[in-house]
Design an enzyme around this catalytic site. Structure first.
Site, short mmCIF file in Angstrom:
data_model
loop_
_atom_site.label_atom_id
_atom_site.label_comp_id
_atom_site.label_asym_id
_atom_site.label_seq_id
_atom_site.Cartn_x
_atom_site.Cartn_y
_atom_site.Cartn_z
N TYR A 148 0.85 -1.19 0.00
CA TYR A 148 0.00 0.00 0.00
C TYR A 148 0.88 1.23 0.00
CZ TYR A 148 -3.52 3.44 1.49
OH TYR A 148 -4.36 4.52 1.56
N ASP A 241 9.09 2.99 -0.17
CA ASP A 241 8.06 3.65 0.63
C ASP A 241 8.34 3.31 2.08
OD1 ASP A 241 5.85 4.40 2.03
OD2 ASP A 241 4.39 3.63 0.57
N LYS A 269 4.00 9.48 8.42
CA LYS A 269 3.73 9.01 9.79
C LYS A 269 4.69 9.64 10.82
CE LYS A 269 0.71 5.50 8.24
NZ LYS A 269 0.70 4.59 7.12
#
Ligand SMILES: *Cc1c(COP(=O)(O)O)cnc(C)c1O
Length: 428
Positions: A148, A241, A269
């Site tokens: 994702y 990522d 994050k």
């Protein structure tokens, strides 16, 4: 014995929320549908604990899905945000904090010489792809099944049949044209990667180096090295990522831990310390293609927001060597405790420093098919039983548990005790 939680206020809020918010929430996993219950509305958090609107208290292993590496309402982070807020919340102009944060990130992440901040991980990965396409003059992307990278159109793609396939949209509203250039390959499948790079000219090979959005599925030995070689030979950029792994598995993310260096890195994050911030970065020559240094357009009203930058800087400042030792030790203790609580039940716990996923599976999970093959119904019942006992575990079998520097032996003990009782409740 079946235990349940008080939920009158959550239930009333949910009923109202359903009238104004699709599914009652602002991001799907919060609805808790995949564990077969209604959402829990949170009132407040402190350290490693959260309290919901009905007064139920939980040990929190979700930590807002990763940003809160020092737990809820850490005094240093709060003080930094308050100080920043008193001076104004946004200017749409350059500030000193952005320079400090960029310098600090570059110091930590081995391949990041320069970066651009955005407000979400989705935006950062979308922009990294644009830059990779501009830099290579190519359009195709290699993406792994079960990975994702945010809800970017071109990456909301499912594999068709076969080993490496052209992506088909995994959501209505994504045009087939948007995923037509996305080739999907099974994670940890070296042959499939070799075949894909032999067949296509890629702009980017895009990977979560430690995938954590199909549950945590670490790379097999040598797999990240293979991706590096395959990208170089193909003329593609390797894009890691590290939205979850950055500043978590080590100070320099997976690249700092393995020394496999990508061309571009997506971060999010932890970089915003619990406020909305993300970034993409890489070597100077590449990043100077981004406007206004170069011709690749990308912008954002709240990019590099002073509050988010202050929270990010305060969060990183607390991430010293001691913090990483503690995160690793806590992760191991939690994994050992959960394994012990499971007894003879088939439970495969995948770990990396600072995160883990317990798969209800007979076999270690190596890829998305393995993750999908786990017993999701058992996880759902176990997770509901954990919630009822004051342990807030991820309400989905495809997510990781997030360890923070403020989780301690007491939280592990409460969690393991609840886990054992929850296993007993769900039977084998
Ligand atoms: C969370 C996440 C994203 C998306 O970030 P948002 O801020 O939610 O848009 C991208 N990649 C990975 C690996 C993530 O875990």
């Amino acid at each position: 014995m079946t235990v349940s939680i008080r939920d009158t206020r959550s239930a009333a809020l949910y009923e109202r929320a359903l009238r104004y918010l699709p599914g009652g929430v602002n991001s799907p996993v919060r609805a808790m549908k995949s564990i077969g219950r209604d959402p829990i509305f949170i009132d407040r958090g402190q350290g490693a604990e959260m309290v919901d609107v009905d007064g139920n208290r939980y040990v929190d292993w979700v930590m807002s899905w990763g940003p809160l590496i020092h737990g809820h309402a850490h005094p240093d982070v709060l003080a930094a945000v308050q100080r920043a807020a008193e001076h104004g919340t946004t200017f749409g102009a350059a500030t000193a904090g952005e320079v400090d944060l960029a310098e600090e990130v570059s110091r930590r992440m081995p391949s990041v010489e320069m970066l651009r901040m955005t407000s979400s991980g989705t935006e950062a990965s979308m922009s990294a792809i644009r830059l990779a396409r501009a830099a290579t003059g190519r359009e195709k992307l290699l993406k792994f099944a079960g990975a994702y990278h945010g809800h970017v159109d071109g990456l909301l793609a499912e594999a068709g049949s076969g080993l490496a396939t052209q992506g088909i949209p995994s959501s209505p509203g994504v045009p087939a044209a948007a995923t037509a250039n996305t080739i999907i390959v099974p994670w940890n499948d070296s042959d499939a990667v070799r075949r894909a790079v032999a067949e296509h000219e890629f702009a980017a090979i895009l990977a979560e180096p430690y995938p954590a959005n199909m549950g945590l599925v670490p790379p097999a030995d040598g797999f990240l090295e293979l991706l590096r070689e395959a990208a170089t030979e193909n003329g593609a950029l390797l894009v890691f990522d590290e939205v979850i792994t950055g500043f978590r598995v080590s100070s320099g993310g997976v690249q700092g831990m393995t020394n496999v260096l990508p061309d571009l890195t997506v971060m999010g994050k932890i970089i915003g310390g619990g406020l909305p911030a993300a970034a993409y970065g890489g070597r100077r020559t590449l990043m100077e293609r981004v406007a206004p240094a170069g011709d690749v357009y990308q912008a954002g009203t709240l990019s590099g927001n002073p509050l988010a930058v202050a929270a990010g800087l305060a969060t990183l400042a607390l991430l010293d060597e001691q913090a990483y030792l503690r995160l690793a030790a806590t992760t191991n203790a939690l994994a050992d405790g959960l394994q012990e609580a499971a007894g003879d039940r088939p439970l495969q716990i995948a770990t990396a420093p600072g995160l883990l996923t317990p798969f209800f599976s007979e076999e270690p999970v190596r890829d998305y098919d393995g993750a999908r093959g786990a017993d999701h119904d058992a996880y759902a019942r176990w997770c509901r039983a954990l919630l009822a006992r004051g342990v807030y575990a991820p309400p989905s079998p495809y997510e990781a548990w997030f360890v923070s520097t403020v989780h301690g032996p007491e939280h592990i003990e409460r969690t393991v005790e609840a886990a054992a009782a929850a296993f007993a409740e769900i039977g084998s």
